[in-house]
Structures are given as structure tokens and as C-alpha cells.
Design an enzyme around this catalytic site. Structure first.
Site, PDB file in Angstrom:
ATOM      1  N   LYS A  10     -18.781  -4.043  15.802  1.00 32.25           N
ATOM      2  CA  LYS A  10     -19.712  -3.505  14.811  1.00 32.25           C
ATOM      3  C   LYS A  10     -20.675  -2.562  15.508  1.00 32.25           C
ATOM      4  CE  LYS A  10     -23.366  -4.988  14.852  1.00 32.25           C
ATOM      5  NZ  LYS A  10     -24.806  -5.127  15.103  1.00 32.25           N
ATOM      6  N   ASP A 120     -26.139 -10.405  10.842  1.00 35.45           N
ATOM      7  CA  ASP A 120     -25.023  -9.456  10.876  1.00 35.45           C
ATOM      8  C   ASP A 120     -23.771  -9.971  10.173  1.00 35.45           C
ATOM      9  OD1 ASP A 120     -26.273  -7.375  12.216  1.00 35.45           O
ATOM     10  OD2 ASP A 120     -25.682  -8.079  14.201  1.00 35.45           O
TER      11      ASP A 120
END
Length: 265
Positions: A10, A120
Site C-alpha cells: 500500500k 489502514d
């Protein structure tokens, strides 16, 4: 039946810290994309939970209920044998355990986005380009995200996220500008955005500044920035060949660094 899934790195192309709630949680505004490099996961249903971790970054990764992948399986209400090929450095600002957890939740069609596992995890559960806001609980899909050629670099520096936020001098910064419309220059827009944690992270791990400088010296780079709370940094290029050439040069000059050319989308 065994389920296989890919947990991509990510990358926070932008990361604006816009406030802090009374309970201590920070408010974020971030454009998140995902790379074509990442961890590999398998899950086979069984009466009891187990987790086997291997791969180049397996050292130090817990193989029990402390692991976010294990917790994601519990959140999804399943038990079984998990294997994790840990290809991404952990504690590196590129998702790590959050991406592992999100990938499994997505593969199991779990309705819970996993916010309880970490800020996240919801965006990683979505797994595609998105604008993440709030404490990670607000995820807006980003349509027509251009494919970006990048090099990811991590020196191995360890940067504890809580310390980075503590070192942040200002926590009520402006959010990011609205995404550019069709026909506008995306890279120019990115240059006007920020990672508000970058300077704070460098005070804790000066190696991040060294990585940023090395990326900035690469031929053809269009943007250099840190991802997340560090320590992984990235540079963007116009072509895959330019990114690969830069990655080769960096890996040769800094053999102890983790260097990966990739495509972000």
C-alpha cells in the site's frame, strides 16, 4: 477448499494530517494506491487456527493470535490453516500486516472492513485506488486512476508510527486538494500535495533522508516522497524502463536496501 490471495504493498501518494480527536486518534486525508508487489497468502479451512510464515521478511513476524492475518480470520468468523509468504518489509509504511488482513477479508467476502484491526485495514480491504479520510474509516473509490511507474526503497530503518505522530509539530493541516479532472496533469497535482509525516519521520530515522536524496538523484524521476509513516520511500517515472533502470542503479549502489520497481494503480 484453499483460498489464495495477494496482499499488495500500500502506497500513500499523499498523506495529510488534518486534526486529532479527543480520544487521540489522528484525522487523515490520503490518496492510497497499491503496487504489483506484495505478500502471498493461502487459507485452508480447518477446525483450529494455525499460521506458518516464510519468505525474505519472515523473521520476527508472529505466528499466533498477535498477527493481523490471524485476527482477520477471526473477524471473518473462520478457522483454518494460514500460510504467509512475507515478501514486504514490515513496519515500513506500505501496509504490511494491514494489507495481509485486508486481502484475506476481501478474499473471504467479509462485510467487516476491519477498522478495529487498524486504520489502514479498511482501505486495504478495498484493495484499489481510494481516498482515505477520517481515522481510516472513510474510503472513497478513485475512478480513472492512472497507472504509475515507481521504484520503492526501504533502507531497513525502523520507524515506530506512534513516535512519528508524537514528533509531528502541527496536526491541524489542510486536507488534500480535490483530485484533478480528466486532462489535467496528475503529477503536477501530486507535487502540490504532501506527506505531513515525512519531516517528523526523518528526525527519528535520518536514513529516510538518505533514501529520498538517492531517489531524487535518479534520472527521469518526477516525484519523490515517503509513504505512510515511513520508512519506505518512492519515486515516480514516466516509463517502466526508466523505473527499472533506476531500481538497478540503486540496488547496485546500496545492496543492503530493499529496492523494487513496480506499477501503482
Amino acid at each position: 477448499m484453499t483460498t489464495e490471495c495477494f496482499a499488495p504493498a500500500k502506497i500513500n501518494l499523499t498523506l495529510h494530517v488534518t486534526g486529532q480527536r479527543a480520544d487521540g486518534y489522528h484525522l487523515l486525508d490520503s490518496l492510497v494506491v497499491f503496487a504489483d508487489v506484495g505478500d502471498a497468502i493461502t487459507f485452508t479451512p480447518a477446525p483450529e487456527m494455525s499460521l506458518k510464515v516464510d519468505g525474505p521478511f519472515s523473521k520476527g513476524v508472529p505466528c499466533d493470535g498477535r498477527n493481523l492475518l490471524w485476527k482477520a480470520a477471526e473477524l471473518a468468523g473462520v478457522t483454518g490453516h494460514l500460510t504467509l509468504q512475507k515478501n514486504l518489509p514490515h513496519g515500513a509504511g506500505i501496509g504490511g500486516g494491514s494489507s495481509d488482513a485486508g486481502a484475506l477479508l476481501r478474499a473471504l467476502d467479509c462485510d467487516n472492513a476491519g477498522l478495529a484491526l487498524g486504520a489502514d485495514v479498511p482501505v486495504c480491504s478495498y484493495g484499489r485506488a481510494a481516498r482515505m479520510q477520517g481515522i481510516g474509516d472513510v474510503v472513497h473509490p478513485v475512478a480513472n486512476m492512472p497507472r504509475l511507474f515507481a521504484v520503492l526503497v526501504n533502507s531497513g530503518a525502523y520507524v515506530p508510527t506512534p513516535q512519528v505522530f508524537q514528533a509531528l509539530a502541527q496536526k491541524d493541516n489542510l486536507g488534500q486538494e480535490d483530485m484533478p479532472q480528466h486532462g489535467m496533469d496528475f503529477t503536477q497535482w501530486l507535487h502540490r500535495q504532501r506527506n505531513d509525516l515525512q519531516a517528523a519521520a526523518i528526525t527519528i530515522a535520518p536514513d529516510i533522508g538518505t533514501v529520498l536524496a538517492a531517489l531524487a538523484a535518479c534520472d527521469g524521476q518526477n516525484l519523490v516522497r515517503m509513504s505512510g509513516s515511513g520508512a519506505t520511500c518512492f519515486a515516480l517515472f514516466d516509463t517502466a524502463s526508466a523505473a527499472q533502470a533506476a531500481a538497478h542503479k540503486l540496488a547496485t549502489a546500496y545492496p543492503d536496501w530493499w529496492v523494487k520497481p513496480c506499477v501503482l494503480s
